[in-house]
Each structure stands twice: as C-alpha cells, then as structure tokens.
Motif scaffolding. Sequence first.
Motif, mmCIF file in Angstrom:
data_model
loop_
_atom_site.group_PDB
_atom_site.id
_atom_site.type_symbol
_atom_site.label_atom_id
_atom_site.label_comp_id
_atom_site.label_asym_id
_atom_site.label_seq_id
_atom_site.Cartn_x
_atom_site.Cartn_y
_atom_site.Cartn_z
ATOM 1 N N LEU A 90 0.844 -1.187 0.000
ATOM 2 C CA LEU A 90 0.000 0.000 0.000
ATOM 3 C C LEU A 90 0.883 1.241 0.000
ATOM 4 C CD1 LEU A 90 -2.480 -1.074 2.832
ATOM 5 C CD2 LEU A 90 -2.793 -1.405 0.379
ATOM 6 N N ILE A 91 0.283 2.360 -0.371
ATOM 7 C CA ILE A 91 0.933 3.661 -0.242
ATOM 8 C C ILE A 91 0.054 4.525 0.646
ATOM 9 C CG2 ILE A 91 1.640 5.780 -1.421
ATOM 10 C CD1 ILE A 91 2.373 4.105 -3.838
ATOM 11 N N HIS A 92 0.655 5.126 1.673
ATOM 12 C CA HIS A 92 -0.095 6.008 2.569
ATOM 13 C C HIS A 92 -0.011 7.427 2.027
ATOM 14 C CE1 HIS A 92 -1.672 7.860 6.182
ATOM 15 N NE2 HIS A 92 -1.928 6.666 6.673
ATOM 16 N N ASP A 93 -1.151 8.001 1.708
ATOM 17 C CA ASP A 93 -1.175 9.314 1.063
ATOM 18 C C ASP A 93 -1.238 10.471 2.048
ATOM 19 O OD1 ASP A 93 -3.759 9.264 1.999
ATOM 20 O OD2 ASP A 93 -4.721 9.290 0.032
ATOM 21 N N GLY A 94 -1.036 10.184 3.331
ATOM 22 C CA GLY A 94 -1.119 11.211 4.360
ATOM 23 C C GLY A 94 -2.402 11.149 5.150
ATOM 24 N N ARG A 95 -3.410 10.500 4.544
ATOM 25 C CA ARG A 95 -4.695 10.349 5.233
ATOM 26 C C ARG A 95 -4.988 8.880 5.508
ATOM 27 N NH1 ARG A 95 -5.047 13.947 1.308
ATOM 28 N NH2 ARG A 95 -5.847 12.411 -0.178
ATOM 29 N N GLU A 96 -4.776 8.034 4.519
ATOM 30 C CA GLU A 96 -4.976 6.603 4.707
ATOM 31 C C GLU A 96 -4.138 5.838 3.704
ATOM 32 O OE1 GLU A 96 -8.825 4.980 3.289
ATOM 33 O OE2 GLU A 96 -9.389 7.095 3.101
ATOM 34 N N ALA A 97 -4.032 4.531 3.956
ATOM 35 C CA ALA A 97 -3.242 3.660 3.092
ATOM 36 C C ALA A 97 -4.114 3.139 1.962
ATOM 37 C CB ALA A 97 -2.665 2.501 3.894
ATOM 38 N N ARG A 98 -3.587 3.206 0.742
ATOM 39 C CA ARG A 98 -4.352 2.802 -0.425
ATOM 40 C C ARG A 98 -3.523 1.844 -1.275
ATOM 41 N NH1 ARG A 98 -8.522 6.648 -0.565
ATOM 42 N NH2 ARG A 98 -8.060 8.594 0.515
ATOM 43 N N ALA A 116 -7.766 4.750 -13.667
ATOM 44 C CA ALA A 116 -9.036 5.438 -13.443
ATOM 45 C C ALA A 116 -9.644 5.094 -12.088
ATOM 46 C CB ALA A 116 -10.013 5.083 -14.568
ATOM 47 N N ARG A 117 -9.401 3.872 -11.609
ATOM 48 C CA ARG A 117 -10.038 3.404 -10.378
ATOM 49 C C ARG A 117 -9.242 3.709 -9.115
ATOM 50 N NH1 ARG A 117 -11.536 -2.731 -10.798
ATOM 51 N NH2 ARG A 117 -12.522 -2.194 -8.827
ATOM 52 N N THR A 118 -7.945 3.988 -9.240
ATOM 53 C CA THR A 118 -7.130 4.102 -8.028
ATOM 54 C C THR A 118 -7.565 5.273 -7.155
ATOM 55 O OG1 THR A 118 -4.884 4.353 -7.141
ATOM 56 C CG2 THR A 118 -5.338 5.470 -9.227
ATOM 57 N N PRO A 119 -7.734 5.052 -5.866
ATOM 58 C CA PRO A 119 -8.054 6.156 -4.952
ATOM 59 C C PRO A 119 -6.827 6.970 -4.556
ATOM 60 C CG PRO A 119 -7.998 4.083 -3.749
ATOM 61 C CD PRO A 119 -7.775 3.732 -5.193
ATOM 62 N N LEU A 120 -5.648 6.571 -5.023
ATOM 63 C CA LEU A 120 -4.444 7.340 -4.696
ATOM 64 C C LEU A 120 -4.470 8.734 -5.318
ATOM 65 C CD1 LEU A 120 -1.384 4.904 -4.925
ATOM 66 C CD2 LEU A 120 -1.932 6.412 -3.017
ATOM 67 N N LEU A 121 -5.149 8.862 -6.464
ATOM 68 C CA LEU A 121 -5.155 10.128 -7.186
ATOM 69 C C LEU A 121 -6.558 10.719 -7.181
ATOM 70 C CD1 LEU A 121 -3.068 9.043 -10.324
ATOM 71 C CD2 LEU A 121 -2.224 10.117 -8.220
ATOM 72 N N SER A 122 -6.618 12.027 -7.129
ATOM 73 C CA SER A 122 -7.899 12.723 -7.252
ATOM 74 C C SER A 122 -8.325 12.730 -8.716
ATOM 75 C CB SER A 122 -7.749 14.157 -6.759
ATOM 76 O OG SER A 122 -6.954 14.901 -7.677
ATOM 77 N N ARG A 160 2.432 10.970 -4.903
ATOM 78 C CA ARG A 160 1.641 9.886 -4.316
ATOM 79 C C ARG A 160 1.978 8.508 -4.876
ATOM 80 N NH1 ARG A 160 -4.498 12.421 -3.876
ATOM 81 N NH2 ARG A 160 -3.894 14.496 -3.130
ATOM 82 N N LEU A 161 2.663 8.442 -6.006
ATOM 83 C CA LEU A 161 2.926 7.143 -6.613
ATOM 84 C C LEU A 161 4.408 6.929 -6.919
ATOM 85 C CD1 LEU A 161 1.717 4.505 -7.741
ATOM 86 C CD2 LEU A 161 1.443 5.682 -9.935
#
Length: 459
Positions: A90-98, A116-122, A160-161
């Motif tokens: 996982l990668i932790h984006d500062g708020r949660e691990a995704r 398109a589906r990844t929650p890592l990016l807005s 983030r990635l």
Amino acid sequence: MASVVVVGGGAAGLSVAYYLQQAAPQLQITLLEATARLGGKITTVAEHGFVLEGGPDAVVRYKPWALELMQKLGLENRIVGTKPAHPSALIHDGREARPIPAGLQMVIPGDLWALARTPLLSPFGKARALLDLLLPQGTPEDEPFGAFIERRLGRQVWERLVAPLSGGIYGGDPYELSTLAAFPQLKALEEQHGSLIRGAIRQRRARGSREKGQLFASLEGGLGTLVEAIQARLSRIEIRLNTPVTALERTGGWRIHTPQGSLQADALVLATPARTAGELLKPLHPEAAAALRQIPYGASSTVTFAFAKEQLPPRVGHGMLMAAQQGFSVRGFTWIDQKWPGRAPEGYGLVRAYFSGLEASKEELARLALHDLARLWGRAPEPLHTWVFHWPEGLPRYTVGHRERVSQALRAQELPGLFLAGAAYHGVGLPEVIRMGQEVAERVLAFAGKPTGAETALS
C-alpha cells in the motif's frame, strides 16, 4: 603466475573474486576487506528465533544475475519467494493507506482502467496524468527525475505514486535523481512512444503484468546465506579482514600498502565506495580521482522491531510506502513476517522501517520509526526486540550529471591493470552489482591472459 588483489569484500568484490577463481584457479588472488566481516551491507541477523536483514532484503527476479549466481553456488533449492498477498503493498497518502494500482511498468501506469479506479489520485490528478498522452515529447537532455515525472504526469503522480516507489532505490531525495542514469528505460519510453503511459501500456501487453508472478526473491536464512556460500567457495583465495588499503603505487604492476604491510599485484580491482577509490587514486590519476570523489552518497538506515502479534493491528500485504511531503520520517515499512516465510516465530510480528537520506543516531531512528507506526496505527506497542543499522554513506546518489561523472571516473582504468567495480557506477541493486563483478572479472582475465575454458566458466 599472475596475481590479482581485490580491495573490498562487499557484493562487488566477492563477485569479482568468485568469478575469477572459477575461471582461472591458477590465479593468485588476495581479497582485502577493511572491516571485520565480508558482505558489506548484506547483513543478516538470526536472533531469538527471528531472521532479519539490516541491509537489502531481496533481489528482483527480472534482473537475473543474482539468481544465476545463487544457482551456480548450489542454492537453487533455498531460493524463496514472497508469501502470496493481494494487494502486496500500500501507499499512505497522508490520510490513509491505499493499494498500489495494478499494471505498473516499473513506476509508470500501464493500465488505464486501474489508473481510473485508483483512490491514490484525485480526479484532477488522473486527468493531469492522462495529458501525458497528448503532450509533446521533451528534449533528450538529462533532467531531475521528479521534474521529468511532473512534466509528463503531474505533481500528484509524482508525490503519491512515483516518489514512494522510487525513493527506496537510491540514497537521498528521489526528486534529484538523474533520469538518464537512474531510469533510462523511462526516458526511452518517452522517446520511442511520445508518452510514458502509451509506452507502458504497449510494454505491458508485450511482457505481461508482473502481478502474475512473484517480483522478489530471497534465500532461506536470508541473503547472508549468499555471502556464506561465496566465502565457502573462495578456498584458494587469501582473505584478509581488518585490512584497509592506505596507499597505492605503480611499480610496473601495483604495490598496495596496508597497516599490516605491502602486497604486489599484476592487477588491482577497487570494489570500494567511489570516494575511497578517489582518495587512493588521487596521486595516480587526479582527474578521475576528482570525479570519483564527486559521486554523492546518501545515508541509509533500517530499524526492525519484534512485537507480540496479539498487540498488532491487522496489516495488509507485505508493507507500506509513504507518499512524499506528508510528514513521515520513514520511506516505508515492511511486514517481514507477512512477506517472507520462516522469519518470525509463531505468534510474533516483525516490522522493518527503512530510512534514506536521514542522518540520526540509532536511538533517534528507532524513536522516529515508532512515532510513524503510532501515526499509522493510533498507537505503537512496546517492541520486544529492536535492531538498528545505519550507514552514513549507504547508497550512491545518481544525481543529474552522474553519467558524465562516471565516464570521467572510469578513465582511472587507463592505468594498466586497474579495474573499478561497485554500486557507484551502473546500478545500485544487488543484481546489477553482481553483474558488474562478473564483467570486471572477465576484463581482469583478458588483461592477465585468459586461460582456455574461462569463457565457459564465466557464462
């Protein structure tokens, strides 16, 4: 009988010595190591029923040179893969691990649906990344890796990635890496396809996805097993520990000075950090020595904790990486007991933190690792055991201009019978270092007069 002195008993020096002995057993080979042990940063600890790595903990399978050496040493039945896990990290984006998005080619998205589906990016970050498909191709000149990724894919993809995925490979700040030296394959994607994403998609279709197989491998008992196996094969080589080299002289061949006396050799291999080689070569090749001393290094550290598993929260996959600019001190955590078989007794968890570019005491490193765990988990339990390893100059940093510095540094090999090897030049990973050791052994043999059958022994 020709004589060779190899200076440095890390992975590079051990590889050179092993391949030399295999191909030319009649060579007189001496291996000098400044410290009390061989292996360099390969440091496996077996204590209290735990097995952990202080330095590298794996080799990548798609770079075959380390696995080939393991097989030559008869270790093929001891090669182990990681435990099954999905997602593996996982990668932790500062708020949660995704979860890391599927379909990556190196660090570039190669699957538009996964992107398109990844929650890592807005939504904005995803739209900016897709502009890569339309942007004009950049110039062929080198540029900082972070600037290259931001130019093609945007700041979110970088922070983030790509920064988390690349930050553990080289020492220091991954933004400052030379794109041409550290990630030439990605520069080639832009040149050949006009787009990183387009090139990654085509590459994935041709190669398949690495999610289908295990990316990493190690050995039962840890990578220290590799060092022990090489050392056991060096029966005809004189190994001198606690023997730093203090000076070099050209005397027709080479005179190598140490606190314990001097040695004479026809060929000399410097498998040391670049700065050490530069200091030794300053009187003999000032220009190359200056370039060697200009190759920067960054600190690297690991902190490993043993916990009672009942005190740990649920952990996903093999570990977690940290997004850039989110206030974490660590670059990432590995859940060792969930990644590798046989590394912790039943009922215990083993957690490793990795730092890069941070200078701190061992006590402070352990405190920072626990602090970041507490941020992830809400609280960090008291560890039962703690192991800390810190190397002030742990990894070479392939910053912009690295290829030019290396080209100048390798001019030292204009001195007859001198050869350079190690992580400072063409790759920091264990497979690349082993490959360079094999290539240097071939060149030493050519210089010394390769005996019949040496090509077969080295292949």
